[in-house]
Design a protein around this motif. Structure first.
Motif, PDB file in Angstrom:
ATOM      1  N   LYS A   1      44.104  29.954  50.262  1.00 46.18           N
ATOM      2  CA  LYS A   1      44.070  31.335  50.819  1.00 46.18           C
ATOM      3  C   LYS A   1      43.253  32.253  49.937  1.00 46.18           C
ATOM      4  O   LYS A   1      43.111  32.019  48.754  1.00 46.18           O
ATOM      5  N   GLU A   2      42.757  33.318  50.555  1.00 48.76           N
ATOM      6  CA  GLU A   2      41.863  34.236  49.835  1.00 48.76           C
ATOM      7  C   GLU A   2      42.642  35.114  48.850  1.00 48.76           C
ATOM      8  O   GLU A   2      43.784  35.468  49.094  1.00 48.76           O
ATOM      9  N   GLN A   3      41.967  35.476  47.750  1.00 53.57           N
ATOM     10  CA  GLN A   3      42.568  36.359  46.750  1.00 53.57           C
ATOM     11  C   GLN A   3      41.716  37.606  46.564  1.00 53.57           C
ATOM     12  O   GLN A   3      40.497  37.547  46.683  1.00 53.57           O
ATOM     13  N   GLY A  29      52.951  41.033  53.462  1.00 51.59           N
ATOM     14  CA  GLY A  29      53.041  39.574  53.446  1.00 51.59           C
ATOM     15  C   GLY A  29      52.148  38.921  52.404  1.00 51.59           C
ATOM     16  O   GLY A  29      52.072  37.698  52.332  1.00 51.59           O
ATOM     17  N   PHE A  30      51.464  39.749  51.608  1.00 49.95           N
ATOM     18  CA  PHE A  30      50.642  39.170  50.548  1.00 49.95           C
ATOM     19  C   PHE A  30      51.517  38.664  49.409  1.00 49.95           C
ATOM     20  O   PHE A  30      52.633  39.145  49.202  1.00 49.95           O
ATOM     21  N   LEU A  78      45.932  35.889  53.935  1.00 48.25           N
ATOM     22  CA  LEU A  78      44.867  35.789  54.937  1.00 48.25           C
ATOM     23  C   LEU A  78      43.938  36.977  54.827  1.00 48.25           C
ATOM     24  O   LEU A  78      44.395  38.117  54.850  1.00 48.25           O
ATOM     25  N   ASP A  79      42.641  36.701  54.705  1.00 49.61           N
ATOM     26  CA  ASP A  79      41.631  37.765  54.696  1.00 49.61           C
ATOM     27  C   ASP A  79      41.980  38.874  53.684  1.00 49.61           C
ATOM     28  O   ASP A  79      41.853  40.058  53.971  1.00 49.61           O
ATOM     29  N   ALA A  80      42.414  38.453  52.488  1.00 50.72           N
ATOM     30  CA  ALA A  80      42.969  39.400  51.512  1.00 50.72           C
ATOM     31  C   ALA A  80      41.987  40.505  51.109  1.00 50.72           C
ATOM     32  O   ALA A  80      42.387  41.656  50.928  1.00 50.72           O
ATOM     33  N   VAL A  81      40.692  40.158  50.982  1.00 46.37           N
ATOM     34  CA  VAL A  81      39.715  41.150  50.519  1.00 46.37           C
ATOM     35  C   VAL A  81      39.556  42.265  51.552  1.00 46.37           C
ATOM     36  O   VAL A  81      39.722  43.451  51.238  1.00 46.37           O
ATOM     37  N   LYS A  82      39.263  41.877  52.781  1.00 38.98           N
ATOM     38  CA  LYS A  82      39.013  42.862  53.841  1.00 38.98           C
ATOM     39  C   LYS A  82      40.288  43.643  54.181  1.00 38.98           C
ATOM     40  O   LYS A  82      40.265  44.869  54.346  1.00 38.98           O
ATOM     41  N   VAL A 120      34.441  38.730  48.720  1.00 41.39           N
ATOM     42  CA  VAL A 120      35.075  37.555  48.103  1.00 41.39           C
ATOM     43  C   VAL A 120      34.417  37.244  46.755  1.00 41.39           C
ATOM     44  O   VAL A 120      35.104  36.936  45.776  1.00 41.39           O
ATOM     45  N   GLU A 121      33.084  37.366  46.689  1.00 42.04           N
ATOM     46  CA  GLU A 121      32.363  37.090  45.439  1.00 42.04           C
ATOM     47  C   GLU A 121      32.755  38.071  44.341  1.00 42.04           C
ATOM     48  O   GLU A 121      32.970  37.660  43.192  1.00 42.04           O
ATOM     49  N   SER A 122      32.836  39.381  44.682  1.00 44.00           N
ATOM     50  CA  SER A 122      33.219  40.351  43.647  1.00 44.00           C
ATOM     51  C   SER A 122      34.682  40.151  43.257  1.00 44.00           C
ATOM     52  O   SER A 122      35.044  40.343  42.097  1.00 44.00           O
ATOM     53  N   ALA A 123      35.532  39.745  44.195  1.00 45.78           N
ATOM     54  CA  ALA A 123      36.934  39.455  43.857  1.00 45.78           C
ATOM     55  C   ALA A 123      36.996  38.357  42.798  1.00 45.78           C
ATOM     56  O   ALA A 123      37.732  38.479  41.816  1.00 45.78           O
ATOM     57  N   LYS A 124      36.200  37.309  42.971  1.00 42.73           N
ATOM     58  CA  LYS A 124      36.202  36.204  41.997  1.00 42.73           C
ATOM     59  C   LYS A 124      35.791  36.693  40.621  1.00 42.73           C
ATOM     60  O   LYS A 124      36.412  36.349  39.610  1.00 42.73           O
ATOM     61  N   LYS A 125      34.730  37.510  40.582  1.00 41.07           N
ATOM     62  CA  LYS A 125      34.246  38.048  39.297  1.00 41.07           C
ATOM     63  C   LYS A 125      35.300  38.936  38.656  1.00 41.07           C
ATOM     64  O   LYS A 125      35.544  38.865  37.449  1.00 41.07           O
TER      65      LYS A 125
END
Ligand code: GTP
Ligand code: MG
Length: 148
Positions: A1-3, A29-30, A78-82, A120-125
């Motif tokens: 799942k997305e973070q 629900g996160f 689900l779709d955590a960033v947006k 998603v990319e900036s979340a990873k960074k």
């Protein structure tokens, strides 16, 4: 799942909004997979906001963000960033819809109480920058009631 990386800014901490912001992500629900209170250095914050270097408000932004502790969190789902961005509201609270965090608790763009990763990319960074020690892996026993 997305973070996604969500952070309560110094004004949010000072105004006692940490619990409110956490509660909204929990209730949606996160799953909370990392959290800490940090008084960040200007150098660290310049890395976090590296994309904005050169903007006229950049020095003020760094000063504001370094003015007190922040609460950094990683939320998964689900779709955590947006979805996280939608829960925060528009950058300028005057343009944020009521029902969003900024739309309910803030007025000024330079005091907008919370941060959320924009992709998603900036979340990873950002997760790597704020949690070099890694996030916490665990099973949430409620998952069957949140996801099909
Ligand atoms: P973050 O979640 O904090 O990254 O906000 P954002 O993604 O909605 O906006 P952006 O990344 O473009 O800007 C980062 C932060 O800089 C904003 O949240 C504001 O606190 C601040 N900021 C952005 N634009 C302005 C501006 O025009 N004036 C001032 N004073 N601050 C601004
Ligand atoms: Mg941003």
């Amino acid at each position: 799942k997305e973070q996604t990386y969500i952070m309560v800014k110094p004004d949010g901490v000072q105004r006692g909004l940490v619990g409110e912001i956490i509660a909204r992500f929990e209730k949606r629900g996160f799953k909370l997979v990392a959290m800490k209170l940090v008084h960040a250095t200007p150098e660290h914050l310049e890395k976090h906001y590296a994309d904005l270097k050169g903007k006229p408000f950049f020095p003020g932004l760094i000063k504001y963000m370094a003015s007190g502790p922040v609460v950094g969190m990683v939320w998964e789902g689900l779709d955590a960033v947006k979805t996280g961005r939608a829960m925060l509201g528009a950058t300028n609270p005057l343009a944020s819809s009521p029902g969003t965090i900024r739309g309910d608790y803030a007025l000024a763009v330079g005091r907008n109480i919370c941060h959320g990763s924009d992709a998603v990319e900036s979340a990873k960074k950002e997760i790597a920058l704020w949690f070099p020690e890694g996030i916490i892996q665990y099973t949430n026993t409620n998952e069957g009631w949140i996801f099909e």
